[in-house]
Scaffold this active site. Structure first.
Site, PDB file in Angstrom:
ATOM      1  CG  ASP A 136      -1.970   1.092   1.134  1.00 53.77           C
ATOM      2  OD1 ASP A 136      -2.604   1.198   0.068  1.00 53.77           O
ATOM      3  OD2 ASP A 136      -2.177   1.828   2.101  1.00 53.77           O
ATOM      4  CD  GLU A 209      -6.020   4.376   4.515  1.00 53.62           C
ATOM      5  OE1 GLU A 209      -5.396   5.035   5.359  1.00 53.62           O
ATOM      6  OE2 GLU A 209      -5.480   3.508   3.791  1.00 53.62           O
ATOM      7  CD  GLU A 211      -5.369   2.791  -0.315  1.00 57.49           C
ATOM      8  OE1 GLU A 211      -4.587   2.235  -1.118  1.00 57.49           O
ATOM      9  OE2 GLU A 211      -5.197   2.792   0.914  1.00 57.49           O
ATOM     10  CG  ASP A 243      -5.086  -0.497   3.465  1.00 59.04           C
ATOM     11  OD1 ASP A 243      -5.202  -1.717   3.685  1.00 59.04           O
ATOM     12  OD2 ASP A 243      -4.100   0.161   3.832  1.00 59.04           O
ATOM     13  NE  ARG A 247      -7.122   6.362   9.620  1.00 58.25           N
ATOM     14  CZ  ARG A 247      -6.445   6.270   8.479  1.00 58.25           C
ATOM     15  NH1 ARG A 247      -5.168   5.922   8.500  1.00 58.25           N
ATOM     16  NH2 ARG A 247      -7.051   6.505   7.330  1.00 58.25           N
ATOM     17  CE  LYS A 263      -2.960   2.259   7.161  1.00 54.45           C
ATOM     18  NZ  LYS A 263      -3.813   3.031   6.250  1.00 54.45           N
TER      19      LYS A 263
END
Length: 429
Positions: A136, A209, A211, A243, A247, A263
């Site tokens: 990534d 996310e 992407e 993804d 956090r 992740k």
């Protein structure tokens, strides 16, 4: 007159809605199964899927390349990818020919057309490739700037290396799943602001996310590396990619070596791989790169793509979803060709089925930010849902859907969607 596969004048004998992601100019490849069949390669056309294993069984690919019979009998696309770009193109051209208005070849076969072309709503999508490796990247200047302002220095958000090098990390291929596969909220180490020691608990800051993922279809040897120009021969096509990110786990673990458990728990991709050939009309200029990149990352021509990307959120128990992000892939600072060139520049080999995430795609305005981290500015500006509840990050039971498409000459080239619902964390008893 013979029309090229991307010609906007092309029409299929199958009914295809004007706003369909899958007109005859697209023909993305994927893998599906029915209630009575095993996984097999297919191509999306309108609301249907062309069963490539069945078509190969009729001998309709043998004059294109005899190896396609075996490739389309496989449970994923890897064997097809291994045949190389000339065969990818020839297969797509034959499929286009079979589906064009006026072509009666499929309808004349002694096989029920419903067998060759099941409805998409009646099949189950499978992971299109056997993923070998997953990387990534972190290539949106706007995303990197936003994150830098939040967690580092508002006046100097980008680190000194950012505009020189496509930053990335190696993820987990084993947790890449196809759209529709739900996942459990991850557990992990979290360090609360006012506590001295971390705790092990479910993530409270679960994020998505927006992407785009690129899929490798041509391998290299150990020690070899590819230029941005050569990268074109190694990229089979693109998928939407989410993804998922925890956090709070990431904040505690990422110094000094970067993301790990925050992740690696789940990465979702869309089921249909849109080829670079189908995307050719959507090529466009990317952002100017200043300062100039080093020679091994320089390129000529149009390496970016004009793709509209959206994120939609539906709260637990709600019937309505709201759009919380609308951005565009063309704004990425580093393109996928540069990413592949950098990844291989130390001699690391490519394998067929490698998956490369673009990194979060964010624009300049709040409505174009590609993650909850940015949209809610680390949870301080929550999103309001139709049922009156608010979200700083994703809650259990929330469903997040990504959609993407481009339009050229009135033809929509789309990816369908990638969606998943967040399930409660699995905790040890």
């Amino acid at each position: 007159m013979t029309l090229e596969c991307n010609d906007p004048r092309l029409k299929s004998w199958l009914p295809v809605a004007k706003d369909s992601d899958f007109p005859i100019q697209n023909l993305p490849f994927g893998v599906f199964r029915t209630a009575t069949s095993s996984p097999r390669p297919g191509v999306a056309i309108g609301e249907h899927v062309l069963d490539l294993r069945a078509v190969a069984g009729l001998g309709l690919f043998r004059d294109v390349d005899a190896r396609l019979d075996d490739a389309f009998s496989a449970p994923n696309l890897n064997a097809f990818l291994a045949l190389g770009r000339p065969v990818w193109r020839a297969a797509r051209a034959r499929i286009s020919e079979l589906l064009r208005e006026g072509n009666t070849t499929l309808r004349e076969q002694k096989v029920a057309i419903e067998t060759l072309l099941p409805r998409m709503a009646e099949v189950t999508s499978c992971l299109p490739i056997a993923v070998k490796s997953y990387v990534d990247f972190y290539s949106s200047e706007e995303h990197a700037t936003n994150v830098g302002k939040m967690v580092r220095d508002p006046n100097n958000p980008l680190l000194p290396n950012w505009k020189h090098i496509p930053i990335g990390y190696n993820g987990r291929a084993s947790s890449v799943v196809v759209s529709g596969v739900d996942f459990h909220r991850p557990m992990g180490q979290i360090k609360l602001p006012n506590e001295e020691a971390p705790l092990f608990a479910p993530s409270k800051s679960l994020d998505f996310e927006v992407e785009v993922g690129s899929i490798v279809g041509k391998e290299t040897r150990l020690g070899e590396w590819v230029s941005p120009e050569q990268a074109e021969e190694h990229i089979f096509g693109l998928v939407l990619l989410n993804d998922w990110s925890a956090r709070d786990i990431q904040t505690w673990e990422y110094v000094p070596l970067g993301p790990f458990n925050a992740k690696s728990f789940c990465t979702s991709i869309s089921p249909w791989v849109v080829t670079l050939d189908a995307l050719a009309p959507l090529r466009t200029q990317g952002p100017a790169q200043n300062p100039p990149v080093l020679p091994y990352l320089r390129f000529e021509g149009l390496k970016s793509f004009d793709l509209n990307l959206e994120a939609w959120l539906k709260g637990r128990g709600s019937a309505d979803e709201i759009r919380i992000c609308a951005t565009n892939f063309k704004h990425m600072y580093f393109n996928m060709h540069q990413q592949l060139a950098h990844m291989t520049s130390n001699g690391a080999p490519l394998e067929i089925g490698d998956l490369y995430g673009s990194g979060t795609v964010s624009g300049k305005t709040p409505d174009s930010f590609g993650s909850m981290l940015e949209i809610t500015w680390r949870g301080t500006q929550p999103v309001s849902l139709p049922d009156g509840t608010q979200r700083g990050f994703l809650g259990d039971g929330d469903t997040l859907t990504l959609r993407g498409y481009g339009v050229h000459d009135g033809v929509r080239i789309g990816f369908g969607e990638v969606k998943a619902t967040v399930l409660p964390a699995l905790q040890r008893s």
